[in-house]
Structures are given as structure tokens and as C-alpha cells.
Design a protein around this motif. Structure first.
Motif, PDB file in Angstrom:
ATOM      1  N   ALA A  64       0.879  -1.174   0.000  1.00  0.00           N
ATOM      2  CA  ALA A  64       0.000   0.000   0.000  1.00  0.00           C
ATOM      3  C   ALA A  64       0.913   1.219   0.000  1.00  0.00           C
ATOM      4  O   ALA A  64       1.616   1.490   0.986  1.00  0.00           O
ATOM      5  N   LEU A 113      -2.104   5.558   8.838  1.00  0.00           N
ATOM      6  CA  LEU A 113      -1.610   4.248   8.393  1.00  0.00           C
ATOM      7  C   LEU A 113      -2.235   3.105   9.195  1.00  0.00           C
ATOM      8  O   LEU A 113      -2.385   1.989   8.702  1.00  0.00           O
ATOM      9  N   ILE A 118      -5.265   1.647   7.606  1.00  0.00           N
ATOM     10  CA  ILE A 118      -4.942   0.875   6.397  1.00  0.00           C
ATOM     11  C   ILE A 118      -4.406  -0.501   6.784  1.00  0.00           C
ATOM     12  O   ILE A 118      -4.739  -1.510   6.149  1.00  0.00           O
ATOM     13  N   LEU A 159      -7.365  -2.484   7.611  1.00  0.00           N
ATOM     14  CA  LEU A 159      -8.120  -2.801   6.407  1.00  0.00           C
ATOM     15  C   LEU A 159      -7.500  -3.992   5.674  1.00  0.00           C
ATOM     16  O   LEU A 159      -8.204  -4.924   5.264  1.00  0.00           O
ATOM     17  N   LEU A 197      -7.889  -3.459  -1.703  1.00  0.00           N
ATOM     18  CA  LEU A 197      -7.261  -2.193  -1.318  1.00  0.00           C
ATOM     19  C   LEU A 197      -7.458  -1.131  -2.402  1.00  0.00           C
ATOM     20  O   LEU A 197      -7.670   0.045  -2.093  1.00  0.00           O
ATOM     21  N   LEU A 210      -6.880   3.000  -2.558  1.00  0.00           N
ATOM     22  CA  LEU A 210      -5.472   2.985  -2.181  1.00  0.00           C
ATOM     23  C   LEU A 210      -4.645   2.558  -3.395  1.00  0.00           C
ATOM     24  O   LEU A 210      -5.125   1.838  -4.261  1.00  0.00           O
TER      25      LEU A 210
END
Length: 308
Positions: free
Chosen positions: A178, A245, A248, A251, A286, A291
């Protein structure tokens, strides 16, 4: 010395890296920290092309925004070329064109890959034919991650990260990266870690080492085992500097990643997947969350000349 010049461009490709494990010791008198890290080179590359020239110059292109990069003598690739010229007695220069794909200030060693690729390219261009040990010694003068960019594969780094020993890794590990739209300063992240440790009064490892479980997982080629042993002492500091972050990471892990980790000093996040199919599914998830996600695999070779 007499140099065997070539009029054609030399094309060298060097990989970015993920730190699958990173333990950070105390700050040393020279301002650096002792570290123990497990590096893995992954299939996200920098491409460097070198032509003979009277001067030293560099220009950038590629899939990422390079507009903020300096192109003067402070640029790491220019420094690498000049260092090799001084070490070998070459009186000419080089024109470098670099296609960048590794995120800038992303914790994946993109600048180090540029420097390593430049050393290899100029060595081929000028016909200096330095032994690998000599190239590695020059690389260590340029930055802690540059020697690993030369060797690639999977390796343990100690000292500043520049003292390398190969690590046996079997099979292929699949990662989804990512990529953040911003960078983090490596000195800034280390400084934040020092602040956290001072605030909390934590014990700092005097001689950091890589956990045996990491080496076993790499040797076995087992992503599930490796996921259980991923660790980065810099992660907490990076998350403090870039709190977004954290969401993420959550996620990625909720969409099938075995584990997620901040690579190096961040802000790139590396998610380990069970296999190629799982990595593709995670990349799609993602990407759907808007992202910038890339599927890569490791380990791959270090800086090497590509045939025309």
C-alpha cells in the motif's frame, strides 16, 4: 588508467526492499542506530540507464512523481557515480536517466536502489570491472541500504544495516504494497522512536539480533510462519507521525492479509499474503478502497545489467 568506454547505454535494474524484521538498538556516537534487520528484495524496480559523458548528470522519469527530487551533486546516484570514478581513476562523467517505480521516502530503499544500480552501470560503462567486494565497500559509504540493493535476495543486515549475511529463503513470498501519497523522513522516524523510548523509559537492546523464528520461516518458505514473526521497531514511531496508516493496516488484515507491517521507516505498508491468488484479491480490495496497491513477490536478484 585506460578505460574501455562503450557508446551504447548500459541498462541496470535494481529492486526495492521490504524489511520483514527490524530491531533497533540505541543511538551511537555517530548519530546512527545499530540495527538487526531481515531484508527481502521484491519485484518493484528502479531502471537506470547510463551513457558516457564529460559531466555528471541525472534525469528522472517513471511511474511516480519525481518533480521534488534533486538533480545536483547531492543526488545519491550522482554521488555513487563520482565515488566510483574517484576510486578507479576515471576522468570522464556519465549521463544517467532513472525510471523510478519505488516510492520516494517510502521505506523501500528506492534511493539506495538508484545508487546501487548506478555503481553497477558505471562499472560496466567504464569497464572498471571492480570485484563485488570493492563495489560493496563503495556502496556502504553511500548509505546503509545500498549494499543490500547490490546483492538482493534475502539477507540479514547488522551494524547500520550494511553488514550483510545471506539468509536462506525458499519458495516465493507474495506481498501487497500500500503506497502512500506522502513520504516520511528516515531520520525523523528514528528521532520519534528515540522520543518514545525516552518518554516510556524503555530498555533498548544493546546488540539487536534477528529472531530465530524469522530465519526458520524464511528457510521453510512458509508465509504463515513468517506472518507470525514480522516485526519492526520503527512501526510505532511511523504510526505516530502518520496515524492514518493504522486504519490501512487494519483494512488489509481484514481483507485476507496474513499480516501487515510498515516497511523500514515507512510509510509504505507491506501485507504478506498466503499465495499469489490471495495477493491479487487483497490488491483488488485495497484498490477498491482508493489505495495505491501493488502486488510484488520476493526474493529477487539485486542490481544487474540487462541485455539490450
Amino acid at each position: 588508467m585506460t578505460i574501455a568506454w562503450t557508446e551504447e547505454a548500459v541498462h541496470v535494474r535494481a529492486p526495492g526492499k521490504i524489511n520483514v524484521f527490524m530491531r533497533v538498538g540505541d543511538v551511537q556516537p555517530d548519530g546512527y542506530h545499530d540495527v538487526a534487520t531481515a531484508y527481502q528484495a521484491v519485484s518493484l524496480y528502479e531502471d537506470v540507464r547510463a551513457w558516457p559523458d564529460d559531466e555528471f548528470s541525472v534525469a528522472f522519469g517513471g511511474s511516480i512523481d519525481t518533480s521534488a527530487l534533486v538533480t545536483d551533486g547531492s543526488n545519491l546516484a550522482i554521488r555513487a557515480a563520482k565515488l566510483l570514478a574517484r576510486a578507479t581513476g576515471v576522468s570522464g562523467g556519465v549521463r544517467l536517466e532513472i525510471d523510478k517505480h519505488v516510492p520516494i521516502a517510502g521505506g523501500m530503499g528506492g534511493g539506495s536502489a538508484d545508487a546501487a544500480a548506478t555503481l553497477v552501470a558505471c562499472d560496466a560503462l567504464w569497464g572498471t570491472a571492480l570485484p563485488k567486494e570493492d563495489l560493496l565497500a563503495l556502496a556502504a559509504q553511500l548509505g546503509a541500504d545500498v549494499p543490500f540493493s547490490l546483492t538482493g535476495g534475502t539477507a540479514i543486515g547488522t551494524g547500520r544495516g550494511d553488514r550483510l549475511s545471506p539468509a536462506l529463503a525458499t519458495g516465493s513470498f507474495h506481498w501487497v504494497l500500500a503506497i502512500a501519497e506522502f513520504g516520511l523522513s528516515t531520520p525523523g522516524v528514528y528521532g520519534e522512536l528515540d522520543r518514545i523510548r525516552t518518554e516510556d523509559g524503555r530498555n533498548v537492546p544493546r546488540s539487536p539480533v534477528v529472531d530465530a523464528e524469522v530465519l526458520q520461516a524464511l528457510r521453510a518458505g512458509d508465509p504463515v510462519l513468517l506472518a507470525q514473526s514480522l516485526h519492526n521497531d520503527l512501526q510505532e514511531a511511523a504510526l505516530r507521525l502518520a496515524p492514518g496508516l493504522r486504519g490501512i493496516l487494519e483494512l488489509g488484515e481484514s481483507h485476507g492479509a496474513l499480516a501487515g507491517i510498515v516497511s523500514g521507516s515507512g510509510p509504505t505498508l507491506a501485507f504478506l499474503a498466503a499465495d499469489a491468488d490471495s495477493a491479487l484479491e487483497l490488491q483488488v480490495a485495497l484498490s477498491a478502497a482508493r489505495l495505491h496497491a501493488i502486488h510484488v513477490h520476493g526474493a529477487v536478484h539485486g542490481a544487474r545489467v540487462l541485455a539490450h
